[in-house]
Motif scaffolding. Structure first.
Motif, PDB file in Angstrom:
ATOM      1  N   ILE A  11       0.846  -1.195   0.000  1.00  7.45           N
ATOM      2  CA  ILE A  11       0.000   0.000   0.000  1.00  7.45           C
ATOM      3  C   ILE A  11       0.874   1.236   0.000  1.00  7.45           C
ATOM      4  N   VAL A  12       1.943   1.179   0.809  1.00  6.95           N
ATOM      5  CA  VAL A  12       2.891   2.282   0.874  1.00  6.95           C
ATOM      6  C   VAL A  12       4.214   1.767   0.326  1.00  6.95           C
TER       7      VAL A  12
ATOM      8  N   ASP B  24       1.403   0.058 -10.274  1.00 10.76           N
ATOM      9  CA  ASP B  24       0.360   0.353  -9.302  1.00 10.76           C
ATOM     10  C   ASP B  24      -0.819  -0.603  -9.500  1.00 10.76           C
TER      11      ASP B  24
ATOM     12  N   SER C  81      -2.297  -3.400  -7.035  1.00 10.98           N
ATOM     13  CA  SER C  81      -3.732  -3.426  -6.709  1.00 10.98           C
ATOM     14  C   SER C  81      -4.290  -4.829  -6.912  1.00 10.98           C
ATOM     15  N   ALA C  82      -3.951  -5.405  -8.047  1.00 13.70           N
ATOM     16  CA  ALA C  82      -4.467  -6.737  -8.369  1.00 13.70           C
ATOM     17  C   ALA C  82      -3.964  -7.760  -7.350  1.00 13.70           C
TER      18      ALA C  82
ATOM     19  N   ARG D 213      -3.172  -7.156  -4.238  1.00 11.63           N
ATOM     20  CA  ARG D 213      -3.902  -6.972  -2.991  1.00 11.63           C
ATOM     21  C   ARG D 213      -5.295  -7.569  -3.100  1.00 11.63           C
ATOM     22  N   ARG D 214      -5.862  -7.457  -4.288  1.00 14.12           N
ATOM     23  CA  ARG D 214      -7.217  -7.933  -4.492  1.00 14.12           C
ATOM     24  C   ARG D 214      -7.264  -9.460  -4.442  1.00 14.12           C
TER      25      ARG D 214
ATOM     26  N   PHE E 105      -7.824  -7.763   3.816  1.00 14.02           N
ATOM     27  CA  PHE E 105      -7.566  -6.685   4.768  1.00 14.02           C
ATOM     28  C   PHE E 105      -8.698  -6.545   5.764  1.00 14.02           C
TER      29      PHE E 105
ATOM     30  N   LEU F  31     -18.199  -7.874  -2.871  1.00 16.58           N
ATOM     31  CA  LEU F  31     -17.524  -6.883  -3.720  1.00 16.58           C
ATOM     32  C   LEU F  31     -16.152  -7.349  -4.244  1.00 16.58           C
TER      33      LEU F  31
ATOM     34  N   ARG G  86     -16.665  -9.710  -6.990  1.00 19.41           N
ATOM     35  CA  ARG G  86     -17.243  -9.108  -8.182  1.00 19.41           C
ATOM     36  C   ARG G  86     -16.203  -8.286  -8.922  1.00 19.41           C
ATOM     37  N   LEU G  87     -15.268  -7.704  -8.173  1.00 21.65           N
ATOM     38  CA  LEU G  87     -14.182  -6.978  -8.835  1.00 21.65           C
ATOM     39  C   LEU G  87     -13.309  -7.946  -9.621  1.00 21.65           C
TER      40      LEU G  87
ATOM     41  N   ARG H 123     -15.243 -10.385   4.411  1.00 24.84           N
ATOM     42  CA  ARG H 123     -14.837  -9.791   3.150  1.00 24.84           C
ATOM     43  C   ARG H 123     -13.348 -10.033   2.896  1.00 24.84           C
TER      44      ARG H 123
END
Lengths: 227, 775, 174
Positions: A55-56, A75, A79-80, A82-83, A88, A107, A110-111, A155
């Motif tokens: 993230i950082v 980036d 993101s992918a 992390r997904r 988290f 969610l 679905r992403l 989640r």
């Protein structure tokens, strides 16, 4: 405890303005273990977690996840990651207030282009597993803090992550609810084989871990040699 | 009679006052977020206030321009002819056009020491000198100056015209000194100013003006209403904290009202600042040849007073209205959990009332009174406000049945389902502006035929006509014109008036004959000649022969020239419209048929064709002609001619619509940013857990897009209704002009896209994962 | 913990043999430290001597396990008095840990390491208790929680001391 560590942070430095939050912290997380990161306020616990999760971006040092250096990813790539690979749980404010709890849990799936029906079915299973099936149709504003956190745990786990990052997941809860969340989080993670990186300042929450890392003045110390 | 309770002793009034002061204090204190909210509100309100002040300054600016225009007017009242005296001045008008900008030019020749000096001049320019406006001076100094200089007679620039002699800072104007100016070519004056009153606007134009004002100002008011709600959610939370400290519901309302009012007051100050600063920038702007001096922008005092009072009151009122929908309890704010289904009837009431007001006015031409103006304004306001009231209902209606879809869409829809009014509020300004624009443009399109009629000119045959009065050597002059680069064709003729000798010059029935001399090609522009060769003479008849004119008629040219006899073989030919739209009967003579030189009083005319790819051709032509004779005219041909007032109103409308939409766009941007800011933490968290930013971007677009869609549909409907009512009012046929609707809707959609695009960088910044740290 | 009072409490519901008493005690309260038989019978003979219990019946055969004990009126009064009396909160003023830290500082040994070692040991125990708690019934959970809260208090003290170690060092060496 054999084999290559899953996630390795090595000599991490990160400053915000003139104040260093991390000053050479190193940590490694093996698959399936629950690691508690403890330390006084402002010691850099959260920053360490954010760096490890991509993230950082650390100012110096490297983070490798299954051998891949995170800094080499774009980036979108991070993101992918992390997904798909990470989950988290934060202290609060992580559920989308407009969506129902079920939709919130669905969610991440679905992403990942999982069809709605299937996503919501799996989300429902996870809600049941975390003993909050009854709030599926409610919005986050309508459920209690403990229920909301369990929805958040659902989640985090719904995508079957390899690492769950939990930043003070019980920080806003009383001890009974906090322990319930921890019991379910640690239990579910152990069942699915996910590693958990747990940032907390509560020893009783840390007690759900397999080992402990203490962050002081931006450095991480593993205290496992005693154990 | 105890008087022990201090609260009671001070009375409710004093307690209420305390709450108000506390609320005011909260607006300016309250930490960083409190400040941000106040700043946003102040900015939003400031923009709106600046616009209102600008609108309030428009009458003053028009008056100031008109006053200066009247003071320098040389078109004196019709009065007794003056004769040359110590206090007279000869003025010749030598206006021209440079690159579509009008240039006002005057040649001055004082006939005595007391001759009146035009405003803005300190001394008369001497012979061969010219005094120019600053803008003209600048233009002359630029590379284009050389092209323009001949129109000033090549004179030396001797001075600059002061602001009191200019309509606006960008006006191009000059006063040229010429000693050889004679009364034949000029007007004699003993004072400047006092021209006739400005052209009155007709009733239809007034109708337009009234509606334009409504259409332009209403969106600003709507926007103001939205601006004072910025940061509402956070404010609600704070009010809950106040309840916890023991404030009762009434106190909370007073505190909220005072807080909003104070923010609006700050906004008022900011707006005044914007206006004053913007006014200084006024000279930089020149729209449609109209520019204003900063000092011209003086808002009408009573309008300023209205704005100063209305804005804080509006803000306080909006705050109270907003509180009605939430229940502030000590433990937090609950919006009425499942928002009550929006009722339609009262929302429909306003626009219907507006239509009802507009409907009976079927003929404004019959007579315009203050009452009908008021009725039109009120009707238009109500109808347009209907857009605002109907929009949330329509958005609800659209959104309620929707489910799922891809995640960004789901996020957007769910947010709208939970609270459609916040998004609807953002869009209502655009919707009102678009509705008003559509209605107005329909009216404009419907009545423009009335103000725009065919000029009779035929730009296909010639693009310019040069007329020189009595040039010394007309043939050479015409040849010079033909030689100007960019002139593709020049058909020169020389015409003058002669009298058939058979009728005495003193005969009351004496019918003078126009004689036009030119080669066959040139003459063919004036009549259908059939065959033609040099030496031919034609009698061009309009519908009947000129009495006493026929082959063999003797014609006197005057000036002592011997009489000339129309040849016996002169043919009679039908006259033809010339390219300027004129149609004159008379004699058309080829040079070979006339041995005499035409008289000095002759008019040389050249029908000029210009290279359409060379935009400077006409400028070179004008300059060449000016070099021959400053007073000569160069007319460019246009198939239609428009009333100047109508043009002004239409321009005003266009400027206004664009400015309003830009303003609304800015306000929307502020609103969208504000909404993003309130959700910053959530957004950062979503990105941290791996939500692609594009998904968030799409959800923002969806969240504004759906209300915008609803808003534009509604705006089109209301705009069409308003347009129809207005057209009926002026008795024009009610036709739906789809291009107009498309233009309005397109403008609105463009604004929304622009706003969403502009908000994306901020979304990107807010969703940087570092945002998680902001705890 | 007073074993005598616990026995009296257990006997109040019904008379029991010594062996039953030991089993009931171990089951409910003696998780880590089961009673020795010697402890059981010495306690019972003390209670018998003081008239708080009486032998209810003796079954035929040899040995003390043949006796069934019952509570007396005086015994019930004694239990009543014990339960209604608040326990004296422990002041925890005598701490071995504190002594160790000060001594480490005085002798220039690494006090911080001492604290960390202790911390790791505390957490190890807490983890173990947490594991037991997760698989145990409510009674088990409450017992573990009791211990966990105490350990947590110690751990917080360790954290606090670690944070103020420099300050303490100055004071001790002054």
């Amino acid at each position: 405890m054999t084999g290559e560590p899953l996630l390795v942070g090595d000599d991490l430095h990160r400053s915000f303005g003139p104040t260093p939050a991390l000053a050479g912290a190193s940590i490694s997380v093996r698959a399936g273990e629950v690691v508690a990161v403890m330390g006084p306020s402002g010691s850099g616990k959260s920053t360490l977690l954010h760096c490890l999760a991509g993230i950082v971006r650390p100012d110096r040092g490297s983070v490798r996840y299954r051998g891949t250096e995170l800094a080499t990813l774009s980036d979108a790539g991070r993101s992918a990651l992390r997904r798909r690979e990470f989950g988290f749980v934060f202290q609060f404010g992580q559920l989308v207030p407009e969506l129902t709890c079920l939709e919130n849990v669905a969610l991440p799936l679905r992403l990942e282009r999982v069809p709605r029906r299937e996503a919501e079915r799996r989300a429902g299973e996870w809600l049941a597993r975390l003993e909050v099936a009854d709030v599926a149709g409610k919005r986050p504003g309508e459920v209690s803090g403990g229920q909301g956190q369990r929805v958040a745990v659902a989640r985090a786990l719904v995508t079957g992550p390899r690492v769950v990052f939990a930043d003070e997941p019980t920080g806003a809860l009383d001890s009974l609810n906090g322990e319930r969340v921890m019991r379910l989080l640690a239990g579910a993670a152990r069942e699915t084989g996910a590693a958990v990186l747990l940032v907390t300042h509560e020893p009783r929450v840390a007690a759900y871990s397999d080992r402990e890392v203490v962050v002081r003045d931006g450095r991480a110390r593993s205290l496992e040699q005693v154990a | 009679m105890t008087g022990a309770d201090p609260r009671r002793r001070g009375g409710r009034l004093r307690a209420g006052w305390g709450d108000l002061v506390m609320g005011a204090g909260m607006a300016v204190t309250g930490g960083r977020s409190g400040w941000t909210r106040t700043v946003l509100t102040a900015l939003g309100v400031g923009i709106g206030v600046a616009m209102l002040l600008l609108a309030a300054a428009v009458p003053g600016a028009i008056d100031a321009r008109a006053a200066r225009g009247a003071a320098r007017s040389d078109q004196g009242l019709p009065g007794p002819e003056l004769s040359a005296a110590a206090n007279t001045l000869l003025v010749a008008q030598v206006d021209t056009v440079f690159r579509n900008r009008p240039v006002r030019g005057r040649i001055l020749h004082p006939e005595g020491p007391d001759a009146p000096l035009p405003p803005g001049l300190t001394a008369f320019p001497r012979d061969g000198e010219v005094v120019v406006s600053p803008a003209l001076r600048e233009l002359l100094g630029s590379p284009d100056g050389a092209l323009l200089a001949p129109r000033l007679g090549g004179a030396r620039v001797a001075g600059t015209i002061g602001p009191e002699g200019l309509a606006g800072p960008h006006e191009l104007t000059f006063y040229l000194g010429r000693d050889n100016l004679t009364a034949d070519h000029a007007m004699r004056l003993d004072h400047f100013g006092g021209g006739g009153p400005a052209d009155e606007f007709g009733p239809v134009l007034w109708l337009l003006v009234v509606v334009v004002v409504v259409v332009l100002l209403l969106p600003i008011v709507v926007f103001l209403g939205a601006a004072v709600r910025f940061g509402g959610e956070q404010r609600d939370r704070r009010l809950a904290a106040l309840r916890l400290l023991g404030a009762d519901a009434g106190m909370v309302r007073r505190i909220a009202a005072a807080e909003a009012g104070t923010a609006a007051l700050v906004g008022l100050a900011v707006g005044t600042g914007f206006f004053l600063a913007g006014r200084q920038l006024a000279p930089l702007v020149s729209l449609y040849d109209i520019s204003v001096f900063p000092a011209d922008l003086r808002p009408v005092p009573w309008l300023v007073a209205v704005v100063a009072l209305a804005v804080p009151l509006l803000a306080a009122g909006m705050a109270l209205l907003a509180l009605r929908r939430v229940v502030v309890t000590p433990l937090g704010v609950s919006r009425q959990a499942t928002p009550a289904r929006r009722r339609l009837w009262w929302r429909l009431l306003l626009p219907l009332a507006g239509l009802a007001l507009l409907q009976p006015l079927t003929d404004v031409r019959a007579g315009r009174t203050a009452a009908t103006d008021g009725q039109v304004a009120a009707g238009a306001v109500l109808l347009l406000v209907g857009t605002v009231t109907l929009l949330p209902w329509l958005v609800d209606l659209l959104v309620r049945p929707l489910r799922g879809g891809p995640p960004p869409w789901q996020l957007a829809i769910r947010r709208l389902q939970l609270d459609s009014s916040a998004s609807a509020r953002l869009v209502s300004g655009v919707a009102v502006a678009v509705a008003g624009t559509i209605g107005l443009q329909m009216l404009v399109a419907g009545v423009q035929d009335e103000f725009r009629r065919p000029s009779g000119q035929d730009p296909a045959r010639a693009q310019a006509v040069v007329s020189l009065y009595g040039p010394p050597e007309s043939r050479r002059v015409l040849a010079r014109i033909a030689a100007v680069p960019g002139v593709t064709r020049s058909l020169g003729t020389v015409s003058f008036v002669a009298f058939p000798a058979s009728v005495g010059a003193a005969d009351p029935d004496a019918s003078p004959v126009e004689v036009r001399i030119g080669d066959c090609t040139a003459l063919a522009e004036y009549a259908d000649l059939g065959g033609c060769a040099d030496g031919d003479v034609f009698l061009a008849w309009r519908d009947r022969p000129v009495p006493g004119l026929g082959p063999g008629t003797r014609i006197g040219f005057g000036g002592g020239a011997p009489a000339w006899r129309v040849p016996a073989d002169a043919r009679t030919v039908p006259v033809r419209d010339d390219p300027v739209g004129g149609r004159g009967d008379g004699l058309l003579v080829t040079p070979g048929a006339l041995a005499y030189r035409p008289p000095d009083e002759a008019l040389a005319t050249a029908l000029v064709g210009l290279d359409p790819t060379d935009s400077d051709a006409v400028e070179r032509l004008r300059s060449e002609v000016a070099a021959v004779d400053l007073t000569a005219s160069v007319l460019t041909l246009d198939a239609t001619r428009e009333s100047r007032q109508f043009t002004n109103v239409r321009r005003g409308l266009l400027i206004g619509a664009v400015v309003t939409l830009l303003l609304i766009g800015m306000s929307m941007l502020v609103g969208v940013l504000e909404q993003l800011r309130e959700r910053r933490r959530l957004l950062a968290t979503l990105v941290a857990v791996g939500t692609p930013r594009s998904a968030l971007g799409w959800s923002v677009l969806g969240q504004t897009g759906v209300p915008v869609l609803a808003g534009l549909v509604l705006a089109a409907a209301i705009g069409l209704a308003m347009g129809a009512a207005l057209l009926r009012m002026v008795g024009a046929p009610v036709l739906v002009s789809w291009p107009v609707v498309g233009l309005g809707v397109g403008l609105g959609a463009a604004v929304v896209l622009l706003v969403t695009g502009a908000s994306l960088p901020v979304l990107w910044r807010l969703t940087r994962p570092d945002g998680l740290r902001a705890e | 913990m007073s074993i005598g009072h616990t026995f009296l409490g257990l006997l109040e519901s019904s008379p029991r043999h010594g062996y039953d008493l030991k089993r009931a005690y171990d089951e409910r309260f003696g998780h880590t430290r089961p009673l020795h038989f010697g402890q059981v019978y010495s306690t019972l003979s003390r209670l018998l001597r003081n008239g708080l219990v009486a032998v209810d019946s003796v079954e035929p055969g040899e040995g003390p396990e043949r006796k069934r004990y019952a509570i007396t009126e005086a015994g019930v009064t004694d239990v009543q008095r014990w339960l209604s009396q608040p326990e004296k909160p422990e002041p925890y003023l005598q701490s071995v840990l504190y002594t160790k830290v000060v001594l480490a500082l005085l002798t220039d040994r690494p006090a911080a390491d001492l604290l960390d070692t202790q911390r790791a040991e505390h957490l190890r125990l807490m983890r173990e208790l947490t594991r037991r708690k997760t698989h145990g019934d409510l009674a088990e959970q409450l017992i573990c929680d009791h211990a966990l809260f105490h350990l947590e208090a110690d751990l917080r003290w360790l954290e606090l001391t670690a944070a103020r170690l420099d300050e303490l060092a100055k004071e001790v060496r002054a």
